[in-house]
Enzyme design. Structure first.
Site, PDB file in Angstrom:
ATOM      1  N   ASP A  52       0.838  -1.192   0.000  1.00 52.36           N
ATOM      2  CA  ASP A  52       0.000   0.000   0.000  1.00 52.36           C
ATOM      3  C   ASP A  52       0.876   1.245   0.000  1.00 52.36           C
ATOM      4  OD1 ASP A  52      -2.964   1.129   0.949  1.00 52.36           O
ATOM      5  OD2 ASP A  52      -1.296   2.296   1.753  1.00 52.36           O
ATOM      6  N   TYR A  57       3.113   9.974  -0.748  1.00 49.43           N
ATOM      7  CA  TYR A  57       4.271   9.438  -0.022  1.00 49.43           C
ATOM      8  C   TYR A  57       5.571   9.651  -0.788  1.00 49.43           C
ATOM      9  CZ  TYR A  57       0.610   6.755   2.456  1.00 49.43           C
ATOM     10  OH  TYR A  57      -0.511   6.362   3.161  1.00 49.43           O
ATOM     11  N   LYS A  82      -2.962   5.941  -3.895  1.00 47.18           N
ATOM     12  CA  LYS A  82      -4.012   6.891  -3.528  1.00 47.18           C
ATOM     13  C   LYS A  82      -3.808   8.222  -4.245  1.00 47.18           C
ATOM     14  CE  LYS A  82      -3.579   4.887   1.070  1.00 47.18           C
ATOM     15  NZ  LYS A  82      -2.137   4.567   0.962  1.00 47.18           N
ATOM     16  N   HIS A 115      -7.545   9.754  -1.283  1.00 51.92           N
ATOM     17  CA  HIS A 115      -6.774   9.724  -0.035  1.00 51.92           C
ATOM     18  C   HIS A 115      -7.504  10.390   1.133  1.00 51.92           C
ATOM     19  CE1 HIS A 115      -2.301   9.542   1.384  1.00 51.92           C
ATOM     20  NE2 HIS A 115      -3.122   9.177   2.330  1.00 51.92           N
TER      21      HIS A 115
END
Length: 285
Positions: A52, A57, A82, A115
């Site tokens: 994930d 990120y 996401k 998200h």
């Protein structure tokens, strides 16, 4: 080299028509871009088949490099990413998904999530239309959301042609989200837990440490087993190979109904992360 798990958790959960995911995966939040490839390679080596990540990120490229280095067939690993807040909107969502696929080096996603609801922007309804198009075209096998509150889920399910398969939420023993979990069960939306160990804080609770000693397990294994027995998909994050093995090695562990209830009773509504009702940062860095 650390041994592989003696009893790895192999359970899978269906999150949409023809789409099932390993119930325990690896989350890569806050793993630096220059470290994530090595961590994911180790995770795959010890048996993880569910990774994930998220555009926010800034480590999708490393995840993709690890998948390629593993040599595993594409259909053996479930990949979730996401959409960033700043990319919400119909056309921008389609572009953002293409960009994520490019960074990951993939031709499709197994699970794509909004998200955050970011209600201040008010764009998630049209974002969801783009998600439905991606799903219809086969670019994404299952679509879902993250951090959605009950009011967001109810509104989405009133208008969606394709209901969300998953809502990924902060969930751990001291923040058990009972009302939201019950609503998701009613709506047929799978629960996916992030920060499942309370970012480590819940592991020090006397009730958890006592259960771990009683069961001959670690506190993390006890808490992860609690998630699994509730039927949640759970994505603990670690960069340690030893912890990767430990977290996955819960296939032989079972909690009694009384032990489950004792962990349930630890709920304090203790949120660690941002409040989905107000969080509106663009996430573009």
């Amino acid at each position: 080299m650390t041994a592989s798990p003696a009893a790895p958790l192999l359970d899978r959960t269906t999150v949409g028509p023809g789409v099932d995911v390993p119930q325990l995966g690896l989350g890569v939040f806050q793993i630096p871009p220059d470290q994530v490839q090595g961590v994911v390679e180790q995770a795959i080596d010890v048996g993880y088949r569910h990774i994930d990540t998220a555009a926010a990120y800034i480590n999708e490229s490393g995840v993709g490099a690890a998948l390629r280095a593993s040599g595993l067939p594409r259909d053996e690993v479930v990949v979730t990413t996401k959409l960033r807040n700043g990319d919400q909107g119909y056309d921008s969502t389609l572009r953002a998904c293409a960009d994520s696929l490019d960074r990951l080096g993939l031709d499709h996603l197994d699970l794509y999530l909004i998200h955050w609801p970011n209600p201040e922007a008010g764009l998630w309804p049209e974002t969801w239309r783009a998600f439905e198009r991606l799903h219809e075209e086969g670019t994404v096998r299952a679509i879902g959301v993250s951090n959605f509150l009950p009011e967001h889920l109810r509104e989405l399910c009133r208008t969606a042609s394709v209901p969300p398969a998953v809502n990924q939420i902060e969930l751990h023993p001291t923040h058990a989200r009972g009302d939201l979990v019950a609503l998701q069960a009613e709506l047929g939306i799978a629960v996916e837990s992030y920060s499942p160990l309370g970012q480590g804080a819940d592991l020090a609770l006397p009730e958890i440490t006592a259960l771990a000693e009683e069961l001959g397990a670690t506190p993390a294994q006890v808490v992860l087993r609690w998630h699994v027995q509730h039927g949640y998909v759970v994505i603990p994050k670690t960069t340690s190979r030893d912890r990767l093995v430990e977290n996955l090695d819960v296939g032989a562990l079972t909690l009694t109904p009384e032990q489950m209830a004792s962990i349930d009773a630890l709920d304090r509504g203790h949120r660690i992360g941002n409040d989905p009702a107000t969080f509106s940062i663009s996430q573009i860095r």
